[in-house]
Design a protein around this motif. Structure first.
Motif, PDB file in Angstrom:
ATOM      1  N   GLN A  81      -7.307 -58.536  14.223  1.00  0.00           N
ATOM      2  CA  GLN A  81      -8.422 -57.589  14.273  1.00  0.00           C
ATOM      3  C   GLN A  81      -9.714 -58.318  13.898  1.00  0.00           C
ATOM      4  O   GLN A  81      -9.703 -59.145  12.983  1.00  0.00           O
ATOM      5  CB  GLN A  81      -8.114 -56.481  13.253  1.00  0.00           C
ATOM      6  CG  GLN A  81      -9.223 -55.521  12.986  1.00  0.00           C
ATOM      7  CD  GLN A  81      -9.205 -54.352  13.951  1.00  0.00           C
ATOM      8  OE1 GLN A  81      -8.140 -53.889  14.353  1.00  0.00           O
ATOM      9  NE2 GLN A  81     -10.378 -53.880  14.319  1.00  0.00           N
ATOM     10  N   LEU A 201     -14.940 -48.289   7.740  1.00  0.00           N
ATOM     11  CA  LEU A 201     -14.356 -47.237   8.580  1.00  0.00           C
ATOM     12  C   LEU A 201     -14.612 -47.461  10.066  1.00  0.00           C
ATOM     13  O   LEU A 201     -14.233 -46.639  10.892  1.00  0.00           O
ATOM     14  CB  LEU A 201     -14.894 -45.869   8.150  1.00  0.00           C
ATOM     15  CG  LEU A 201     -14.689 -45.519   6.673  1.00  0.00           C
ATOM     16  CD1 LEU A 201     -15.278 -44.156   6.342  1.00  0.00           C
ATOM     17  CD2 LEU A 201     -13.199 -45.547   6.323  1.00  0.00           C
ATOM     18  N   GLY A 204     -11.535 -48.915  13.374  1.00  0.00           N
ATOM     19  CA  GLY A 204     -10.515 -48.142  14.075  1.00  0.00           C
ATOM     20  C   GLY A 204      -9.128 -48.317  13.468  1.00  0.00           C
ATOM     21  O   GLY A 204      -8.122 -48.148  14.157  1.00  0.00           O
ATOM     22  N   LEU A 205      -9.065 -48.673  12.191  1.00  0.00           N
ATOM     23  CA  LEU A 205      -7.765 -48.864  11.537  1.00  0.00           C
ATOM     24  C   LEU A 205      -7.247 -47.532  11.013  1.00  0.00           C
ATOM     25  O   LEU A 205      -8.028 -46.708  10.539  1.00  0.00           O
ATOM     26  CB  LEU A 205      -7.910 -49.820  10.350  1.00  0.00           C
ATOM     27  CG  LEU A 205      -8.341 -51.263  10.659  1.00  0.00           C
ATOM     28  CD1 LEU A 205      -8.625 -52.011   9.363  1.00  0.00           C
ATOM     29  CD2 LEU A 205      -7.267 -51.980  11.465  1.00  0.00           C
ATOM     30  N   ASN A 206      -5.926 -47.335  11.086  1.00  0.00           N
ATOM     31  CA  ASN A 206      -5.378 -46.141  10.442  1.00  0.00           C
ATOM     32  C   ASN A 206      -5.361 -46.366   8.929  1.00  0.00           C
ATOM     33  O   ASN A 206      -5.583 -47.487   8.461  1.00  0.00           O
ATOM     34  CB  ASN A 206      -3.991 -45.779  10.999  1.00  0.00           C
ATOM     35  CG  ASN A 206      -2.987 -46.892  10.765  1.00  0.00           C
ATOM     36  OD1 ASN A 206      -3.075 -47.617   9.773  1.00  0.00           O
ATOM     37  ND2 ASN A 206      -2.049 -47.039  11.677  1.00  0.00           N
ATOM     38  N   THR A 207      -5.143 -45.287   8.176  1.00  0.00           N
ATOM     39  CA  THR A 207      -5.299 -45.394   6.716  1.00  0.00           C
ATOM     40  C   THR A 207      -4.413 -46.480   6.115  1.00  0.00           C
ATOM     41  O   THR A 207      -4.867 -47.251   5.266  1.00  0.00           O
ATOM     42  CB  THR A 207      -5.017 -44.038   6.044  1.00  0.00           C
ATOM     43  OG1 THR A 207      -5.840 -43.068   6.700  1.00  0.00           O
ATOM     44  CG2 THR A 207      -5.357 -44.041   4.566  1.00  0.00           C
ATOM     45  N   SER A 208      -3.169 -46.592   6.577  1.00  0.00           N
ATOM     46  CA  SER A 208      -2.296 -47.573   5.925  1.00  0.00           C
ATOM     47  C   SER A 208      -2.751 -49.002   6.239  1.00  0.00           C
ATOM     48  O   SER A 208      -2.683 -49.885   5.375  1.00  0.00           O
ATOM     49  CB  SER A 208      -0.824 -47.327   6.271  1.00  0.00           C
ATOM     50  OG  SER A 208      -0.577 -47.691   7.598  1.00  0.00           O
ATOM     51  N   SER A 209      -3.245 -49.247   7.451  1.00  0.00           N
ATOM     52  CA  SER A 209      -3.758 -50.595   7.766  1.00  0.00           C
ATOM     53  C   SER A 209      -5.015 -50.892   6.962  1.00  0.00           C
ATOM     54  O   SER A 209      -5.209 -52.008   6.469  1.00  0.00           O
ATOM     55  CB  SER A 209      -4.100 -50.731   9.251  1.00  0.00           C
ATOM     56  OG  SER A 209      -2.968 -50.557  10.038  1.00  0.00           O
ATOM     57  N   LEU A 210      -5.875 -49.875   6.826  1.00  0.00           N
ATOM     58  CA  LEU A 210      -7.113 -50.078   6.066  1.00  0.00           C
ATOM     59  C   LEU A 210      -6.794 -50.393   4.599  1.00  0.00           C
ATOM     60  O   LEU A 210      -7.406 -51.275   3.985  1.00  0.00           O
ATOM     61  CB  LEU A 210      -8.009 -48.833   6.183  1.00  0.00           C
ATOM     62  CG  LEU A 210      -9.365 -48.899   5.492  1.00  0.00           C
ATOM     63  CD1 LEU A 210     -10.180 -50.103   5.957  1.00  0.00           C
ATOM     64  CD2 LEU A 210     -10.167 -47.613   5.744  1.00  0.00           C
ATOM     65  N   GLU A 236     -17.846 -39.796   4.561  1.00  0.00           N
ATOM     66  CA  GLU A 236     -17.358 -41.177   4.666  1.00  0.00           C
ATOM     67  C   GLU A 236     -17.777 -42.021   3.468  1.00  0.00           C
ATOM     68  O   GLU A 236     -17.034 -42.892   3.024  1.00  0.00           O
ATOM     69  CB  GLU A 236     -17.843 -41.794   5.987  1.00  0.00           C
ATOM     70  CG  GLU A 236     -17.146 -41.186   7.184  1.00  0.00           C
ATOM     71  CD  GLU A 236     -17.757 -41.577   8.523  1.00  0.00           C
ATOM     72  OE1 GLU A 236     -17.004 -41.607   9.503  1.00  0.00           O
ATOM     73  OE2 GLU A 236     -18.978 -41.833   8.586  1.00  0.00           O
TER      74      GLU A 236
END
Ligand code: AMP
Ligand code: MN
Ligand code: MN
Ligand code: MN
Length: 285
Positions: A81, A201, A204-210, A236
């Motif tokens: 990414q 934010l 475009g990562l989902n919460t667990s990836s972030l 945000e």
């Protein structure tokens, strides 16, 4: 709930801005003048992968009485990414940083020429020579190509240019094998600076990836996250503040100003900076 301290802490601070040294519209001197008009007292010029604008910005800032700290927005890679790391208040002559920036310049130039070749196939017949010329004075980003597509009548808006041609999967998109996140953090740390994960934010990562990204960022020496950034809403900001607390990271503020409405906010946008977050700028030299 956070208490939003709308007074001192966030007034007149902007630590994420761009100039013509990368994809901003204003020269470094014009940017600093504009910052003065906007009431900015502490400014960082953070061009994409270059510190070339800093000298001119510093000269103007001294003349105008604005405090300017060195800055850069590094393009790095984490799990395939592309991620942006802001470096602040470092020594621009740092050896690792200057060689890292040379590496990034080569990557950007190579990619820019590949994108230009695709644009020639789309009918912009001078795209390669236009790019070669542009590269002499600026670090080229996709924003330059979006503007070219609009100028040449291929698209109506910048947004459309990205959507149709420049986003992943589109005809003129080219991925770039940016250096690993750890390299970028090391370059800044070795030159005595502070590191900020830009606009958390916007990847475009989902919460667990972030959460995984933030965990690794902290583990390998990251200092702060952009709690108040460009287009972030109040909700945000609250979310980012929560992440900062969870990972014991400091917070930063930046408009991501590019000199127009293409992206970012007006320079020096007064953001509500949560009182519970330690400001990254308090440790500046
Ligand atoms: P690059 O680092 O070369 O991939 O280009 C990224 C730059 O393009 C960002 O810093 C923004 O200035 C701009 N950008 C990326 N996506 C968009 C978008 N959807 N709309 C407008 N500008 C964008
Ligand atoms: Mn940009
Ligand atoms: Mn960015
Ligand atoms: Mn930016």
């Amino acid at each position: 709930m956070d208490h939003f301290d709308g007074s001192l802490r966030q007034a007149g601070i902007d630590l994420h801005t761009h100039s013509t040294a990368s994809d901003g519209r204003l020269s470094p001197a014009q940017l600093v003048n504009k910052a003065l008009e906007a009431g900015v007292k502490l400014l960082a010029l953070t061009d994409h992968d270059t510190t070339d604008g800093l000298k001119e910005a510093q000269k103007t800032a001294r003349a105008l009485g604005i405090r300017l700290v060195s800055g850069v927005e590094l393009s790095v890679r984490w799990n395939r990414q592309s991620i942006h790391v802001i470096g602040l208040d470092f020594d621009p002559k740092g050896r690792c940083l200057t060689s890292g920036l040379q590496r990034l310049r080569r990557l950007r130039e190579q990619r820019a020429l590949e994108i230009a070749e695709q644009l020639e196939r789309l009918g912009i017949t001078d795209a390669v020579s236009w790019t070669s010329e542009k590269m002499k004075s600026a670090q080229i980003t996709r924003a330059h190509f979006a503007r070219l597509l609009v100028q040449r009548g291929c698209c109506r808006t910048i947004r459309q240019a990205f959507r149709r041609y420049l986003e992943p999967g589109r005809f003129a998109y080219r991925a770039c094998n940016w250096p690993p996140l750890t390299d970028g953090l090391n370059w800044i740390n070795e030159s005595g600076g502070h590191t900020v994960l830009a606009h958390p934010l916007r990847y475009g990562l989902n919460t667990s990836s972030l959460i995984q990204l933030l965990h690794e960022f902290k583990t390998v020496g990251g200092d702060a996250i952009e709690v108040c950034s460009g287009s972030a809403s109040r909700k945000e900001v609250g979310l980012c503040a929560g992440f900062a607390r969870r990972f014991t990271l400091k917070g930063s503020i930046g408009s991501d100003y590019h000199g127009d409405t293409q992206s970012g906010r007006p320079l020096g946008t007064p953001f509500p900076f949560p009182a519970s977050i330690e400001p990254v700028w308090e440790v500046f030299n």
